[in-house]
Scaffold this motif. Structure first.
Motif, mmCIF file in Angstrom:
data_model
loop_
_atom_site.group_PDB
_atom_site.id
_atom_site.type_symbol
_atom_site.label_atom_id
_atom_site.label_comp_id
_atom_site.label_asym_id
_atom_site.label_seq_id
_atom_site.Cartn_x
_atom_site.Cartn_y
_atom_site.Cartn_z
ATOM 1 N N PRO A 95 4.286 12.516 1.664
ATOM 2 C CA PRO A 95 3.397 11.566 2.344
ATOM 3 C C PRO A 95 1.993 11.565 1.739
ATOM 4 O O PRO A 95 1.448 12.610 1.380
ATOM 5 N N ARG A 96 1.435 10.397 1.662
ATOM 6 C CA ARG A 96 0.134 10.225 1.023
ATOM 7 C C ARG A 96 -0.964 11.035 1.702
ATOM 8 O O ARG A 96 -1.830 11.612 1.034
ATOM 9 N N GLN A 97 -0.944 11.105 3.040
ATOM 10 C CA GLN A 97 -2.019 11.793 3.745
ATOM 11 C C GLN A 97 -2.061 13.283 3.424
ATOM 12 O O GLN A 97 -3.134 13.909 3.474
ATOM 13 N N GLU A 98 -0.918 13.857 3.075
ATOM 14 C CA GLU A 98 -0.896 15.282 2.719
ATOM 15 C C GLU A 98 -1.627 15.514 1.404
ATOM 16 O O GLU A 98 -2.395 16.470 1.254
ATOM 17 N N PHE A 99 -1.391 14.627 0.448
ATOM 18 C CA PHE A 99 -2.084 14.727 -0.842
ATOM 19 C C PHE A 99 -3.584 14.491 -0.665
ATOM 20 O O PHE A 99 -4.411 15.222 -1.217
ATOM 21 N N GLU A 100 -3.946 13.473 0.111
ATOM 22 C CA GLU A 100 -5.356 13.151 0.292
ATOM 23 C C GLU A 100 -6.106 14.293 0.969
ATOM 24 O O GLU A 100 -7.262 14.567 0.637
ATOM 25 N N ILE A 104 0.856 -1.183 0.000
ATOM 26 C CA ILE A 104 0.000 0.000 0.000
ATOM 27 C C ILE A 104 0.893 1.234 0.000
ATOM 28 O O ILE A 104 1.805 1.345 0.825
ATOM 29 N N PRO A 105 0.667 2.190 -0.905
ATOM 30 C CA PRO A 105 1.541 3.365 -1.006
ATOM 31 C C PRO A 105 1.535 4.205 0.273
ATOM 32 O O PRO A 105 0.476 4.504 0.824
ATOM 33 N N ALA A 106 2.729 4.580 0.705
ATOM 34 C CA ALA A 106 2.859 5.491 1.836
ATOM 35 C C ALA A 106 2.936 6.931 1.354
ATOM 36 O O ALA A 106 2.731 7.862 2.128
ATOM 37 N N GLY A 107 3.250 7.101 0.068
ATOM 38 C CA GLY A 107 3.384 8.441 -0.475
ATOM 39 C C GLY A 107 3.955 8.422 -1.875
ATOM 40 O O GLY A 107 4.061 7.360 -2.497
ATOM 41 N N LEU A 108 4.324 9.582 -2.355
ATOM 42 C CA LEU A 108 4.829 9.758 -3.716
ATOM 43 C C LEU A 108 6.318 10.056 -3.683
ATOM 44 O O LEU A 108 6.779 10.913 -2.930
ATOM 45 N N TYR A 109 7.082 9.334 -4.496
ATOM 46 C CA TYR A 109 8.502 9.615 -4.667
ATOM 47 C C TYR A 109 8.712 10.431 -5.941
ATOM 48 O O TYR A 109 8.063 10.192 -6.965
ATOM 49 N N LEU A 110 9.663 11.380 -5.871
ATOM 50 C CA LEU A 110 10.086 12.122 -7.045
ATOM 51 C C LEU A 110 11.610 12.086 -7.088
ATOM 52 O O LEU A 110 12.275 12.123 -6.037
ATOM 53 N N ARG A 127 11.249 13.380 -12.417
ATOM 54 C CA ARG A 127 10.126 12.492 -12.712
ATOM 55 C C ARG A 127 9.535 11.881 -11.445
ATOM 56 O O ARG A 127 10.229 11.572 -10.488
ATOM 57 N N PRO A 128 8.199 11.681 -11.429
ATOM 58 C CA PRO A 128 7.554 11.001 -10.300
ATOM 59 C C PRO A 128 7.687 9.494 -10.450
ATOM 60 O O PRO A 128 7.927 8.974 -11.544
ATOM 61 N N VAL A 129 7.508 8.797 -9.358
ATOM 62 C CA VAL A 129 7.564 7.335 -9.358
ATOM 63 C C VAL A 129 6.229 6.793 -8.862
ATOM 64 O O VAL A 129 5.894 6.923 -7.682
ATOM 65 N N ALA A 130 5.443 6.239 -9.800
ATOM 66 C CA ALA A 130 4.183 5.556 -9.473
ATOM 67 C C ALA A 130 3.226 6.448 -8.690
ATOM 68 O O ALA A 130 2.877 6.164 -7.551
ATOM 69 N N GLU A 131 2.765 7.528 -9.335
ATOM 70 C CA GLU A 131 1.890 8.459 -8.626
ATOM 71 C C GLU A 131 0.424 8.048 -8.597
ATOM 72 O O GLU A 131 -0.330 8.482 -7.715
ATOM 73 N N LEU A 132 -0.019 7.214 -9.535
ATOM 74 C CA LEU A 132 -1.447 6.912 -9.625
ATOM 75 C C LEU A 132 -2.020 6.184 -8.403
ATOM 76 O O LEU A 132 -3.178 6.414 -8.044
ATOM 77 N N PRO A 133 -1.274 5.292 -7.728
ATOM 78 C CA PRO A 133 -1.843 4.672 -6.524
ATOM 79 C C PRO A 133 -2.221 5.669 -5.440
ATOM 80 O O PRO A 133 -2.995 5.345 -4.543
ATOM 81 N N LEU A 134 -1.698 6.898 -5.502
ATOM 82 C CA LEU A 134 -2.110 7.919 -4.550
ATOM 83 C C LEU A 134 -3.596 8.211 -4.653
ATOM 84 O O LEU A 134 -4.259 8.574 -3.680
ATOM 85 N N VAL A 135 -4.144 8.048 -5.857
ATOM 86 C CA VAL A 135 -5.531 8.442 -6.115
ATOM 87 C C VAL A 135 -6.506 7.297 -5.900
ATOM 88 O O VAL A 135 -7.557 7.479 -5.278
ATOM 89 N N ASP A 136 -6.171 6.102 -6.406
ATOM 90 C CA ASP A 136 -7.166 5.027 -6.361
ATOM 91 C C ASP A 136 -7.173 4.255 -5.044
ATOM 92 O O ASP A 136 -8.061 3.421 -4.820
ATOM 93 N N GLY A 137 -6.199 4.512 -4.179
ATOM 94 C CA GLY A 137 -6.188 3.840 -2.888
ATOM 95 C C GLY A 137 -5.739 2.392 -2.948
ATOM 96 O O GLY A 137 -5.737 1.699 -1.926
ATOM 97 N N GLY A 138 -5.356 1.921 -4.129
ATOM 98 C CA GLY A 138 -4.924 0.538 -4.277
ATOM 99 C C GLY A 138 -3.447 0.360 -3.983
ATOM 100 O O GLY A 138 -2.733 1.306 -3.642
ATOM 101 N N SER A 139 -2.986 -0.863 -4.147
ATOM 102 C CA SER A 139 -1.583 -1.172 -3.907
ATOM 103 C C SER A 139 -0.734 -0.819 -5.122
ATOM 104 O O SER A 139 -1.255 -0.550 -6.209
ATOM 105 N N TYR A 140 0.569 -0.823 -4.930
ATOM 106 C CA TYR A 140 1.471 -0.589 -6.054
ATOM 107 C C TYR A 140 1.350 -1.739 -7.049
ATOM 108 O O TYR A 140 1.435 -2.910 -6.666
ATOM 109 N N PRO A 141 1.159 -1.456 -8.340
ATOM 110 C CA PRO A 141 1.063 -2.526 -9.333
ATOM 111 C C PRO A 141 2.430 -3.049 -9.769
ATOM 112 O O PRO A 141 2.515 -4.037 -10.496
ATOM 113 N N ALA A 142 3.502 -2.375 -9.357
ATOM 114 C CA ALA A 142 4.848 -2.766 -9.754
ATOM 115 C C ALA A 142 5.816 -2.407 -8.629
ATOM 116 O O ALA A 142 5.433 -1.782 -7.635
#
Length: 233
Positions: free
Chosen positions: A108-113, A46-52, A79-94
């Motif tokens: 951190p994910r909670q800041e974006f949410e 489960i994503p903890a946040g977004l890496y850039l 470049r960002p690394v796997a930003e879409l899981p931030l939105v759908d709430g799902g796990s990392y697909p890769a």
């Protein structure tokens, strides 16, 4: 203190966010320095946040049941690394691992949410960005499914040129490709030898004006895409 607003503005998902929101998110970013072969996350987590990426390179990959790895993309500075899981709430697909020692920024994910849920302009901007991404993925699927290797490579080069290229005075685009031919092959679903042949074909067709090592001069991205959509004829 480093200003992370321009870095966040370069993330397609965040590009249209209001300035005030971006400044708030930038203030919550945490810089991290890691070595090569550092695993940022694994598929299924489960994503903890977004890496850039500030410096270095990060490889995004999938692992088959037999242990083989398929590289999906390699992300470099800005470049960002796997930003879409931030939105759908799902796990990392890769999974993601650093290729070389790298400097990263973590949001951190909670800041974006919090921003997404509490600011309508932020929510609208993210929805529009997702629509753009959906169109791009449909185009990518079509390219991989129906085009030959040279056409797929032309589409990839057009995307790289849009993202990292420098316009030349004659309508060309100057690009330093931060990928090996093996990485290119993995991204477009082919073998390294096929990438070498496709590069030669694109040069013969005038799509690549000149090439020296990783530096190349390309025709404009629209011409590359138009040629690719014509099935490479």
């Amino acid at each position: 203190m480093t200003d992370f607003v321009p870095l966040l503005r370069g993330v397609p998902l965040l590009a249209e966010l209001p300035d005030a929101v971006l400044r708030q998110l930038a203030g919550r970013c945490v810089p991290r320095t890691v070595g090569a072969d550092f695993v940022l996350f694994r598929a299924g987590q489960i994503p903890a946040g977004l890496y850039l990426v500030l410096e270095g390179r990060v490889r995004i990959y999938r692992t088959a049941p037999d242990g083989r790895q398929q590289t999906l993309t390699v992300e470099g500075p800005g470049r960002p690394v796997a930003e879409l899981p931030l939105v759908d709430g799902g796990s990392y697909p890769a999974s993601a691992v650093t290729v070389v020692p790298s400097r990263l920024v973590f949001l951190p994910r909670q800041e974006f949410e919090h921003a997404f849920r509490n600011d309508p302009d932020t929510a609208l901007a993210v929805v529009r960005a997702l629509g753009t991404r959906m169109r791009h993925l449909v185009q990518l699927i079509e390219t991989i499914a129906f085009r030959d290797v040279a056409a797929r490579l032309a589409m990839a080069l057009a995307d790289y040129a849009d993202r990292d290229g420098t316009p030349g005075p004659d309508g060309t685009v100057h690009l330093t490709l931060d990928r090996t031919q093996d990485e290119l092959a993995a991204e477009i679903g082919t073998a390294r030898e096929s990438v070498s042949r496709a590069l030669r074909q694109l040069k013969q067709k005038g799509m690549i004006v000149s090439k020296s090592g990783k530096r190349m001069v390309l025709t404009d991205p629209d011409t590359l895409r138009g040629w690719a959509r014509g099935s490479g004829k």
